[in-house]
Enzyme design. Structure first.
Site, mmCIF file in Angstrom:
data_model
loop_
_atom_site.group_PDB
_atom_site.id
_atom_site.type_symbol
_atom_site.label_atom_id
_atom_site.label_comp_id
_atom_site.label_asym_id
_atom_site.label_seq_id
_atom_site.Cartn_x
_atom_site.Cartn_y
_atom_site.Cartn_z
ATOM 1 N N SER A 86 6.976 -18.331 26.602
ATOM 2 C CA SER A 86 7.078 -17.329 27.375
ATOM 3 C C SER A 86 6.037 -17.845 29.027
ATOM 4 O O SER A 86 5.685 -19.411 29.175
ATOM 5 C CB SER A 86 6.804 -15.708 27.750
ATOM 6 O OG SER A 86 7.077 -15.051 28.978
ATOM 7 N N HIS A 98 13.361 -11.938 23.218
ATOM 8 C CA HIS A 98 11.921 -12.518 23.786
ATOM 9 C C HIS A 98 10.933 -12.846 22.551
ATOM 10 O O HIS A 98 9.955 -13.180 22.664
ATOM 11 C CB HIS A 98 11.872 -11.469 24.924
ATOM 12 C CG HIS A 98 10.595 -12.619 25.408
ATOM 13 N ND1 HIS A 98 10.464 -13.898 26.173
ATOM 14 C CD2 HIS A 98 9.168 -12.703 26.110
ATOM 15 C CE1 HIS A 98 9.833 -14.570 27.157
ATOM 16 N NE2 HIS A 98 8.954 -13.443 26.751
ATOM 17 N N ASP A 122 17.282 -12.284 25.742
ATOM 18 C CA ASP A 122 15.856 -12.134 26.355
ATOM 19 C C ASP A 122 15.999 -11.447 27.597
ATOM 20 O O ASP A 122 17.123 -11.249 28.605
ATOM 21 C CB ASP A 122 15.656 -13.519 26.683
ATOM 22 C CG ASP A 122 13.796 -13.718 26.842
ATOM 23 O OD1 ASP A 122 13.534 -12.298 27.536
ATOM 24 O OD2 ASP A 122 13.689 -14.232 26.695
#
Lengths: 282, 282
Positions: A150, A259, A226
């Site tokens: 991320s 995620h 995600d």
């Protein structure tokens, strides 16, 4: 530079250790974690994978949740996980207490704006100060890989693309691919670097891909469930930039994955092998 | 019985899911986690391993930190992780707010003393209510294994030894082996069961080993740098009890390992194979 040991846990025949040190780059105390596989006690000089975590994380998330130690022990790979921002009472955070800027959200840039410029220099910390510390204190080879998740995926891509020759392997999980064009990135780059968007380009993987001559193959995994995929992560922008630059990118859209670290753990072995193969080559 | 889904994460081709339900045994709402390997979506009926966590834990510690899903996905093993105590505003905890009794510390017994008897019935929840719920809602076979860590290692041993025929495999990490004779156990058993120590024997693995006729092989791993080894865990008492009962116990003292999930992750694969072999046998 002095390292103070914080904790030590035996793990897959090697050691998970946490250290505190004074960072001259960030002007504060920092904690990082290192996984030392069993080969580190046997006199080998081992390649190092730097792992950069995402928003709100510390060094602990990856070490506790990714399940990387099993294969790192087998491959003889050292893993180093820094924190995600400067820390401490003197370090300014988000004025509104938000989690997407400031503490836990250094974005791996060198801030130029007040009140952030004194502490928020995570790029230089990750690329220079921390590796110097690692290379002084642990049995490491000259080979460095970098990966992250991320915000840390963004960090891995940007640190490598800005510094040709410094890393021999790159990968990312669900990176913020185009921070100039997403809410998390616009907030962070605007406050750390100021409102002149032309200054943001050198911290944006898509922009950097167009300019680099070094073409290390990049492996990216991205879950297609995600929650941040469309608004924040924008892997299609990375793919378009790579295609137009003729850059070797393997982007894998993983069906059903989100995620979380459950996603990372599911594919970390592929990333460790990707790095180990590049870092063990001569 | 109704299950309310709390969260769902794809993991190694299968699913990590958390559910909330009303427990009639514990008289409160409870959350548990289940790992469903990919084979669960393909119509197979799979064996189940119940994992009992230690003091202060919830269902999340094991699922996030043990790294069990990779091999469970390969072996086709469902893993169920309950919470470690009843929960909720109406559930009394430790009067002094300590972490070793009450909330997060149900000790897998059926309390007989006030004010705990109404809620603290974790043995019956783990052995009866939760498996009934699992067997009603998931594609499971008749085979059940049980394992756990620390207080949960004690729970696994005691649940299996008290209920011959109910489980087909047992293991534990760093179990509280002889709770009648250690501070954690004396505090918990005294408060949940009262001061008559003769009542404690049926909740003590060492005492139960001497009485059981079923002799399922038990695998126990114990780190020799575990801070709780001498005062609380007492694996030598378990070994002596097994020896004197002629009970098949494999106790492995793992040099350098502590009480953390780094220890559990290092050896979870051996335990999963131990269970899978017993649970897949006909």
């Amino acid at each position: 530079m002095t390292l103070e040991i914080v904790s030590s846990n035996k793990s897959f025949g090697g050691w998970h250790k946490r250290y505190r040190h004074r960072s001259s780059t960030l002007n504060c105390d920092m904690v990082f974690a290192v996984y030392l596989p069993p080969q580190a006690e046997q006199g080998a000089r081992l390649p190092v994978l730097y792992w950069l975590s995402g928003l709100t994380c510390t060094d602990e998330n990856f070490m506790q949740k990714a399940g990387a130690q099993r294969l790192a022990a087998e491959l003889g790979l050292i893993i180093v996980a820094p924190d995600t921002s400067p820390r401490g009472a003197e370090v300014p955070g988000d004025p509104d207490g938000a989690w997407d800027f400031g503490l836990g959200a250094g974005f791996y840039v060198n801030a130029t704006q007040e009140p952030y410029a004194r502490h928020y220099r995570m790029h230089d910390y990750v690329v220079h100060e921390l590796p110097a510390l690692i290379e002084e204190n642990f049995p490491v080879s000259e080979k460095r890989g970098i990966s992250g998740h991320s915000m840390g995926g963004h960090g891995a891509l940007v640190c490598a693309l800005r510094n040709p020759g410094r890393y021999q392997s790159i990968s990312a999980f669900a990176p913020i691919s185009n921070p100039m064009a997403c809410p998390w990135g616009e907030k962070a780059l605007g406050r750390y670097l100021g409102n002149d968007r032309s200054r943001w380009r050198e911290w944006d993987a898509c922009a950097l891909l167009a300019e680099t001559n070094e073409k290390l193959p990049i492996l990216v995994d991205q879950g297609d469930r995600d929650d941040f995929l469309v608004n924040q992560l924008k892997p299609e922008a990375l793919q378009a930039a790579a295609r137009s630059a003729g850059y070797p990118l393997t982007l894998r859209l993983q069906p059903g994955y989100d995620h979380s670290y459950y996603f990372i753990a599911s594919f970390i072995d592929d990333h460790l092998r990707h790095h180990s193969e590049a870092l063990s080559a001569h």
